[in-house]
Motif scaffolding. Structure first.
Motif, short mmCIF file in Angstrom:
data_model
loop_
_atom_site.label_atom_id
_atom_site.label_comp_id
_atom_site.label_asym_id
_atom_site.label_seq_id
_atom_site.Cartn_x
_atom_site.Cartn_y
_atom_site.Cartn_z
N TRP A 1 -11.54 -2.32 -34.12
CA TRP A 1 -11.66 -1.10 -33.32
C TRP A 1 -13.11 -0.80 -32.97
N GLU B 1 -9.31 -4.32 -39.55
CA GLU B 1 -8.78 -3.42 -38.52
C GLU B 1 -9.85 -2.47 -38.01
N MET C 1 0.65 9.11 -33.90
CA MET C 1 0.07 7.95 -33.24
C MET C 1 -1.37 7.73 -33.67
N ASP C 2 -1.79 6.49 -33.62
CA ASP C 2 -3.20 6.17 -33.81
C ASP C 2 -3.98 6.89 -32.71
N THR D 1 -5.38 4.67 -29.96
CA THR D 1 -4.36 4.19 -29.02
C THR D 1 -3.99 5.28 -28.03
N TYR D 2 -3.80 6.50 -28.54
CA TYR D 2 -3.46 7.63 -27.68
C TYR D 2 -4.55 7.85 -26.64
N ARG E 1 7.60 6.68 -25.26
CA ARG E 1 6.44 6.55 -24.38
C ARG E 1 6.46 7.56 -23.24
N ALA F 1 -6.87 5.64 -25.56
CA ALA F 1 -7.05 4.52 -24.65
C ALA F 1 -5.92 4.38 -23.64
N GLU F 2 -4.69 4.65 -24.08
CA GLU F 2 -3.52 4.38 -23.24
C GLU F 2 -3.01 5.59 -22.46
N TYR F 3 -3.36 6.79 -22.90
CA TYR F 3 -2.76 7.97 -22.26
C TYR F 3 -3.75 9.01 -21.76
#
Length: 299
Positions: free
Chosen positions: A105, A101, A71-72, A75-76, A25, A78-80
């Motif tokens: 999303w 799934e 990575m998805d 996710t990358y 992370r 949204a989170e980073y």
């Protein structure tokens, strides 16, 4: 912004591959910071985040660069990449995901910031969880407001008919495979534009993907991916004193040619700039290419 600029002089995106799935992370945060700094140096309308899949079923030849899961991209993002405030096109290799799934999303996607490109199976024999028509139908049912794009392969026979079919299924823009054969890209734009006119349709923008090539190995990877590199150009790249500079200059010339052609035709268009290699020198060159293509577009 993305489609508005495509209709008004040409859109510009920078494409990025998310970090490897095994990356810690803290290291992901560092990579994201570098990516954001790079984006801040170029005047682009948006970011494209790729969803990498194993395509060995499509091409049995040895892959020049090994397949490493990443990575998805959702996710990358949204989170980073929360500090990025312009549109992001998130690719979805729909065969990797179940309908549940994908539905989750789609329901959670922030359509003010996120668009998507759905990518089908790399071959007809590949085992998939969701097929492209199912994913398109799911999006129409769950999130019709999500701006959806489709893949375009300029060299494929009758590709313009596939674009029209995808447009009917809800695609609002198209992003091409990497273009090294500019004539094939012009043929596609022309065929699609006039076929739309015959049918009373407004053509959707095509964003042409340009990618630098910094080594003979990268050239081999482009070929493995199915990119049509004309023999004369492959020879120039193999024998150049500086392969990266040679490819950079070719990409800029191609951008000028396609820009002039699409503007004269009246075809909405743009460019997505990427690096198919994870070598830092090629990634940095892709950012420099985005700046240069911005100049070509009159920015």
């Amino acid at each position: 912004m993305l489609l508005a600029n495509a209709h008004d002089g040409g859109a510009l995106l920078l494409g990025v591959v998310p970090p490897r799935l095994t990356t810690g992370r803290e290291r992901v945060r560092e990579i994201a910071e570098v990516t954001l700094a790079r984006l801040n140096r170029v005047d682009v309308d948006g970011l494209a985040l790729y969803d990498i899949d194993d395509e060995s079923d499509r091409n049995p030849a040895e892959r020049p660069f090994p397949y490493l899961p990443t990575m998805d991209p959702a996710t990358y993002h949204a989170e980073y990449l929360g500090a990025w405030d312009r549109p992001t096109v998130i690719y979805r290799c729909v065969g990797k995901y179940t309908e549940a799934e994908l539905g989750t999303w789609l329901r959670q996607a922030d359509t003010g910031r996120v668009h998507s490109v759905f990518v089908g199976a790399s071959s007809k024999d590949k085992d998939v969880r969701t097929r492209l028509p199912q994913a398109q139908a799911l999006r129409r049912s769950v999130r019709p407001d999500l701006l959806l794009g489709g893949v375009a392969i300029a060299e494929r026979k009758d590709e313009y008919l596939r674009l029209i079919a995808k447009q009917t299924e809800g695609c609002s823009f198209f992003i091409s495979q990497v273009v090294y054969n500019t004539n094939a890209a012009k043929n596609l734009a022309s065929d699609y534009y006039y076929a739309c006119r015959e049918r009373g349709l407004a053509p959707n923008p095509i964003l042409f993907t340009l990618s630098v090539c910094g080594s003979v190995k990268t050239l081999a990877f482009l070929t493995w991916l199915g990119v049509d590199v004309p023999d004369w150009l492959a020879n120039s790249l193999r024998h150049a004193d500086d392969t990266l500079t040679e490819s950079f200059e070719h990409c800029v010339a191609g951008a000028r040619d396609l820009t002039a052609f699409c503007r004269k035709l009246g075809m909405p268009f743009g460019f997505l700039i990427e690096s198919v290699s994870n070598r830092r020198v090629e990634i940095e060159a892709s950012a420099a290419l985005a700046q240069e293509v911005g100049v070509v577009l009159g920015r």
